[in-house]
Design a protein around this motif. Structure first.
Motif, PDB file in Angstrom:
ATOM      1  N   ALA A   3       0.816  -1.278  -0.278  1.00 38.77           N
ATOM      2  CA  ALA A   3       0.051   0.051   0.074  1.00 38.77           C
ATOM      3  C   ALA A   3       0.873   0.793  -0.283  1.00 38.77           C
ATOM      4  O   ALA A   3       1.959   0.952   0.436  1.00 38.77           O
ATOM      5  N   PRO A   4       0.824   2.131   0.013  1.00 40.22           N
ATOM      6  CA  PRO A   4       1.424   3.643  -0.612  1.00 40.22           C
ATOM      7  C   PRO A   4       1.392   4.295   0.762  1.00 40.22           C
ATOM      8  O   PRO A   4       0.449   4.231   1.142  1.00 40.22           O
ATOM      9  N   THR A   5       2.414   4.683   1.178  1.00 41.17           N
ATOM     10  CA  THR A   5       2.587   5.474   1.988  1.00 41.17           C
ATOM     11  C   THR A   5       1.599   6.713   2.135  1.00 41.17           C
ATOM     12  O   THR A   5       1.584   7.162   1.234  1.00 41.17           O
ATOM     13  N   VAL A   6       1.343   7.257   3.582  1.00 40.50           N
ATOM     14  CA  VAL A   6       0.679   9.103   4.173  1.00 40.50           C
ATOM     15  C   VAL A   6       1.420   9.980   2.850  1.00 40.50           C
ATOM     16  O   VAL A   6       1.050   9.939   1.724  1.00 40.50           O
ATOM     17  N   PHE A  30       4.027  13.874   7.537  1.00 45.41           N
ATOM     18  CA  PHE A  30       3.566  12.719   6.946  1.00 45.41           C
ATOM     19  C   PHE A  30       3.481  11.440   7.442  1.00 45.41           C
ATOM     20  O   PHE A  30       2.824  10.766   6.775  1.00 45.41           O
ATOM     21  N   ARG A  31       1.897  11.842   8.381  1.00 44.21           N
ATOM     22  CA  ARG A  31       2.147  10.833   9.284  1.00 44.21           C
ATOM     23  C   ARG A  31       0.572  11.504   9.325  1.00 44.21           C
ATOM     24  O   ARG A  31       0.019  12.839   9.585  1.00 44.21           O
ATOM     25  N   GLN A  32      -0.347  10.397   9.180  1.00 38.36           N
ATOM     26  CA  GLN A  32      -1.764  10.425   9.753  1.00 38.36           C
ATOM     27  C   GLN A  32      -2.290   9.989  11.143  1.00 38.36           C
ATOM     28  O   GLN A  32      -3.333  10.489  11.844  1.00 38.36           O
ATOM     29  N   THR A  72      -8.982   9.192   8.896  1.00 37.01           N
ATOM     30  CA  THR A  72      -8.564   8.851   8.089  1.00 37.01           C
ATOM     31  C   THR A  72      -7.527   9.250   6.955  1.00 37.01           C
ATOM     32  O   THR A  72      -7.780  10.809   6.626  1.00 37.01           O
ATOM     33  N   THR A  73      -6.236   8.578   5.943  1.00 37.89           N
ATOM     34  CA  THR A  73      -5.655   9.336   4.973  1.00 37.89           C
ATOM     35  C   THR A  73      -6.412   9.848   4.052  1.00 37.89           C
ATOM     36  O   THR A  73      -6.694  10.880   3.527  1.00 37.89           O
TER      37      THR A  73
END
Length: 100
Positions: A3-6, A30-32, A72-73
């Motif tokens: 899965a892609p990162t945030v 870049f953190r959710q 959610t992201t």
């Protein structure tokens, strides 16, 4: 394929608006989610949520009306796009010194 990162999601969504990539870097690195898997909360204002630090007090109801879950992201990034399309970078003025 993993899965892609945030960060990858933010970079893809805002390829046309590099300033928003910098805003996500400044606001959350870049953190959710936090270390316990909960939506990241602001250090200064705990009502700020997620990768773009969307403020619940001002935006939760509107984001929900638009069908976006800022916890959610995908929803946080989508609502950030909505805000950017409406207001440019105005909603992230408090962190301007970091991303300019």
């Amino acid at each position: 394929m993993p899965a892609p990162t945030v960060e990858e999601i933010v970079r893809r969504e805002f390829a046309d608006a590099p300033v928003m990539i910098e805003i996500a870097r400044c606001e959350s690195r870049f953190r959710q989610f936090d270390e316990e898997g909960r939506a990241l909360r602001g250090e200064v204002n705990p009502q700020d949520v997620g990768v773009f630090q969307i403020n619940e007090r001002y935006h939760l109801e509107a984001s929900r009306r638009l069908g976006m879950d800022i916890f959610t992201t995908r929803g946080n990034v989508a609502y950030a796009r909505h805000l950017y399309n409406q207001n440019g970078t105005r909603d992230w003025g408090w962190s301007k010194g970091c991303w300019l």
